[in-house]
Design an enzyme around this catalytic site. Structure first.
Site, PDB file in Angstrom:
ATOM      1  N   CYS A 121      44.394  78.737  82.477  1.00  0.00           N
ATOM      2  CA  CYS A 121      43.935  78.757  83.880  1.00  0.00           C
ATOM      3  C   CYS A 121      43.615  77.378  84.458  1.00  0.00           C
ATOM      4  O   CYS A 121      43.681  77.188  85.673  1.00  0.00           O
ATOM      5  CB  CYS A 121      42.760  79.703  84.062  1.00  0.00           C
ATOM      6  SG  CYS A 121      41.359  79.372  82.987  1.00  0.00           S
ATOM      7  N   LYS A 194      34.686  88.802  75.855  1.00  0.00           N
ATOM      8  CA  LYS A 194      34.499  87.965  77.040  1.00  0.00           C
ATOM      9  C   LYS A 194      34.578  88.866  78.268  1.00  0.00           C
ATOM     10  O   LYS A 194      35.620  89.453  78.550  1.00  0.00           O
ATOM     11  CB  LYS A 194      35.574  86.881  77.094  1.00  0.00           C
ATOM     12  CG  LYS A 194      35.501  86.036  78.370  1.00  0.00           C
ATOM     13  CD  LYS A 194      36.456  84.863  78.327  1.00  0.00           C
ATOM     14  CE  LYS A 194      36.432  84.100  79.640  1.00  0.00           C
ATOM     15  NZ  LYS A 194      37.327  82.940  79.640  1.00  0.00           N
ATOM     16  N   ARG A 204      34.368  77.307  87.433  1.00  0.00           N
ATOM     17  CA  ARG A 204      35.685  77.283  88.086  1.00  0.00           C
ATOM     18  C   ARG A 204      35.778  76.119  89.045  1.00  0.00           C
ATOM     19  O   ARG A 204      36.861  75.597  89.320  1.00  0.00           O
ATOM     20  CB  ARG A 204      35.948  78.628  88.760  1.00  0.00           C
ATOM     21  CG  ARG A 204      36.146  79.693  87.690  1.00  0.00           C
ATOM     22  CD  ARG A 204      36.361  81.077  88.215  1.00  0.00           C
ATOM     23  NE  ARG A 204      36.369  82.018  87.088  1.00  0.00           N
ATOM     24  CZ  ARG A 204      36.478  83.322  87.213  1.00  0.00           C
ATOM     25  NH1 ARG A 204      36.593  83.862  88.420  1.00  0.00           N
ATOM     26  NH2 ARG A 204      36.479  84.088  86.155  1.00  0.00           N
ATOM     27  N   LYS A 247      30.355  86.500  75.314  1.00  0.00           N
ATOM     28  CA  LYS A 247      30.224  85.634  76.474  1.00  0.00           C
ATOM     29  C   LYS A 247      30.223  86.448  77.755  1.00  0.00           C
ATOM     30  O   LYS A 247      31.045  87.351  77.869  1.00  0.00           O
ATOM     31  CB  LYS A 247      31.418  84.676  76.459  1.00  0.00           C
ATOM     32  CG  LYS A 247      31.500  83.748  77.635  1.00  0.00           C
ATOM     33  CD  LYS A 247      32.820  83.014  77.617  1.00  0.00           C
ATOM     34  CE  LYS A 247      32.952  82.251  78.921  1.00  0.00           C
ATOM     35  NZ  LYS A 247      34.225  81.607  79.069  1.00  0.00           N
ATOM     36  N   TYR A 313      25.433  73.924  78.065  1.00  0.00           N
ATOM     37  CA  TYR A 313      25.439  72.670  78.829  1.00  0.00           C
ATOM     38  C   TYR A 313      24.064  72.003  78.782  1.00  0.00           C
ATOM     39  O   TYR A 313      23.916  70.870  79.207  1.00  0.00           O
ATOM     40  CB  TYR A 313      25.822  72.939  80.296  1.00  0.00           C
ATOM     41  CG  TYR A 313      27.152  73.637  80.439  1.00  0.00           C
ATOM     42  CD1 TYR A 313      28.333  72.913  80.369  1.00  0.00           C
ATOM     43  CD2 TYR A 313      27.236  75.020  80.607  1.00  0.00           C
ATOM     44  CE1 TYR A 313      29.566  73.540  80.466  1.00  0.00           C
ATOM     45  CE2 TYR A 313      28.461  75.657  80.716  1.00  0.00           C
ATOM     46  CZ  TYR A 313      29.625  74.918  80.644  1.00  0.00           C
ATOM     47  OH  TYR A 313      30.830  75.546  80.739  1.00  0.00           O
TER      48      TYR A 313
HETATM   49  C1  PBG Z   1      38.752  79.796  80.794  1.00  0.00           C
HETATM   50  C2  PBG Z   1      37.286  79.757  80.613  1.00  0.00           C
HETATM   51  C3  PBG Z   1      36.278  80.085  81.542  1.00  0.00           C
HETATM   52  C4  PBG Z   1      35.069  79.812  80.925  1.00  0.00           C
HETATM   53  C5  PBG Z   1      35.356  79.355  79.645  1.00  0.00           C
HETATM   54  N1  PBG Z   1      36.744  79.353  79.456  1.00  0.00           N
HETATM   55  C6  PBG Z   1      36.366  80.515  82.940  1.00  0.00           C
HETATM   56  C7  PBG Z   1      36.897  81.827  83.297  1.00  0.00           C
HETATM   57  O1  PBG Z   1      37.200  82.687  82.466  1.00  0.00           O
HETATM   58  O2  PBG Z   1      37.051  81.997  84.517  1.00  0.00           O
HETATM   59  C8  PBG Z   1      33.724  79.973  81.545  1.00  0.00           C
HETATM   60  C9  PBG Z   1      32.703  79.005  81.057  1.00  0.00           C
HETATM   61  C10 PBG Z   1      31.511  78.854  81.928  1.00  0.00           C
HETATM   62  O3  PBG Z   1      31.351  79.541  82.958  1.00  0.00           O
HETATM   63  O4  PBG Z   1      30.673  78.007  81.581  1.00  0.00           O
HETATM   64  N2  PBG Z   1      39.336  81.046  80.590  1.00  0.00           N
HETATM   65 ZN    ZN Z   2      41.442  81.150  81.544  1.00  0.00          ZN
END
Ligand code: PBG
Ligand code: ZN
Length: 320
Positions: A121, A194, A204, A247, A313
């Site tokens: 992505c 996830k 994002r 997550k 973070y």
């Molecule tokens: C990519 C990804 C994302 C996150 C980690 N890997 C974003 C999503 O799935 O839109 C989110 C991490 C965060 O919000 O700190 N797939």
């Molecule tokens: Zn992604």
């Protein structure tokens, strides 16, 4: 009457009875956003205190990280719009930004354990996590691209590849490719459960990876499900996952707890995602609560639920 207050009469006594007395630096995996160029350290508007780094600046920051006792990093790539295409080519070409970063880190700091995020992505023009077909992400044609990306990172020296695309069979596809290429030593941290979460909002912006249309609900999990999360983890373990993940973290500790009880032999990771971080950071900034205390309480809750490792973070600030 049963007396509980004797267990709380002083800090020393409370310390003796704590199930999670403290959190040590080895619990943490620190996320980094990496981009091309030199001398760059760009603040991220939605995440106070978090930056996008060029590789030279990244190395400077990792030096600080090590001084705080943290030795694990998770890398995300950020590429300019011109480099994005429908197939996310910038993710898996041999000179991709993450492979370059891994090589530099390993050369300078061999003691750092490097995890790399495996997802398209941040590299696709449409911002979805895989190849599009009829306006949805096609599962099976995405698998070889994720496998190629993992292979490139592993070749550069990544210790763990961490697939986060939520494609079915992605763990098996990565394991097979790595084994075929003689990279049996590279381990897989599976973003197993996830959920499709509003808590990813600030990320994002940080990684410029918002989908240009629709959402991720056809591949990330529906947050109204429970057993399905356990099944996702079970499937990833069968496919060859070494470590497993739930997550986001704080709103999903029921899943962390169940997963920890069901799979006690697999290191459990939980991800305090961007929205959780910004929520606490901004609330503290506005004076609603104390920053150190609110983060300590949240992170202890994750350990209490059964997480062995936490991606956060806040890790650097916490030990500062
Ligand atoms: C990519 C990804 C994302 C996150 C980690 N890997 C974003 C999503 O799935 O839109 C989110 C991490 C965060 O919000 O700190 N797939
Ligand atoms: Zn992604």
């Amino acid at each position: 009457m049963k007396r509980f207050r004797p267990l709380r009469i002083s800090q020393i006594v409370r310390d003796q009875y704590a199930d999670v007395p403290s959190i040590t630096p080895d619990t943490f995996i620190y996320p980094y956003f990496v981009m091309d160029g030199t001398g760059k350290k760009e603040p991220i508007a939605t995440m106070e205190g978090v930056y996008r780094f060029s590789i030279d600046e990244l190395l400077v920051d990792i030096e600080e990280l090590l001084a705080l006792g943290i030795n694990k990093v998770l890398l995300f790539g950020v590429v300019p719009k011109e480099e994005k295409d429908e197939r996310g080519t910038a993710a898996y070409r041999p000179d991709n930004i993450i492979s370059k970063a891994v090589r530099s880190i390993k050369e300078r700091f061999p003691q750092v354990v490097v995890f790399t995020d495996i997802c398209l992505c941040e590299y696709t023009s449409h911002g979805h996590c895989g190849l599009l077909c009829n306006c949805d992400v096609d599962n099976d044609s995405t698998l070889p691209l994720l496998a190629e990306m993992a292979y490139q990172h592993a070749l550069a020296g990544a210790d763990f590849v961490a697939p986060s695309a939520m494609m079915d069979g992605q763990i098996e596809a990565l394991r097979k490719k790595l084994d075929q290429e003689g990279l049996q030593g590279t381990k897989i941290l599976a973003y197993s459960a996830k959920y499709a979460s509003a808590y990813y909002g600030p990320f994002r912006d940080a990684a410029d990876s918002a989908p240009s249309f629709g959402d991720r609900k056809t591949y990330q999990m529906d947050f109204r499900t429970m057993d399905q999360g356990i099944e996702e983890i079970e499937a990833d373990i069968e496919e060859g996952a070494d470590w497993i993940m739930v997550k986001p973290a704080l709103a999903y500790l029921d899943i962390v707890c169940r997963a920890h009880q069901k799979f006690p032999n697999y290191p459990m990771v939980t991800y305090q995602v961007s929205g959780e971080y910004s929520m606490l950071k901004n609330g503290a900034k506005q004076g609603f609560f104390d920053e150190k205390r609110i983060f300590f309480e949240s992170l202890v809750a994750m350990r209490r639920a059964g997480a062995d490792y936490i991606i956060s973070y806040y890790a650097k600030d916490f030990f500062r």
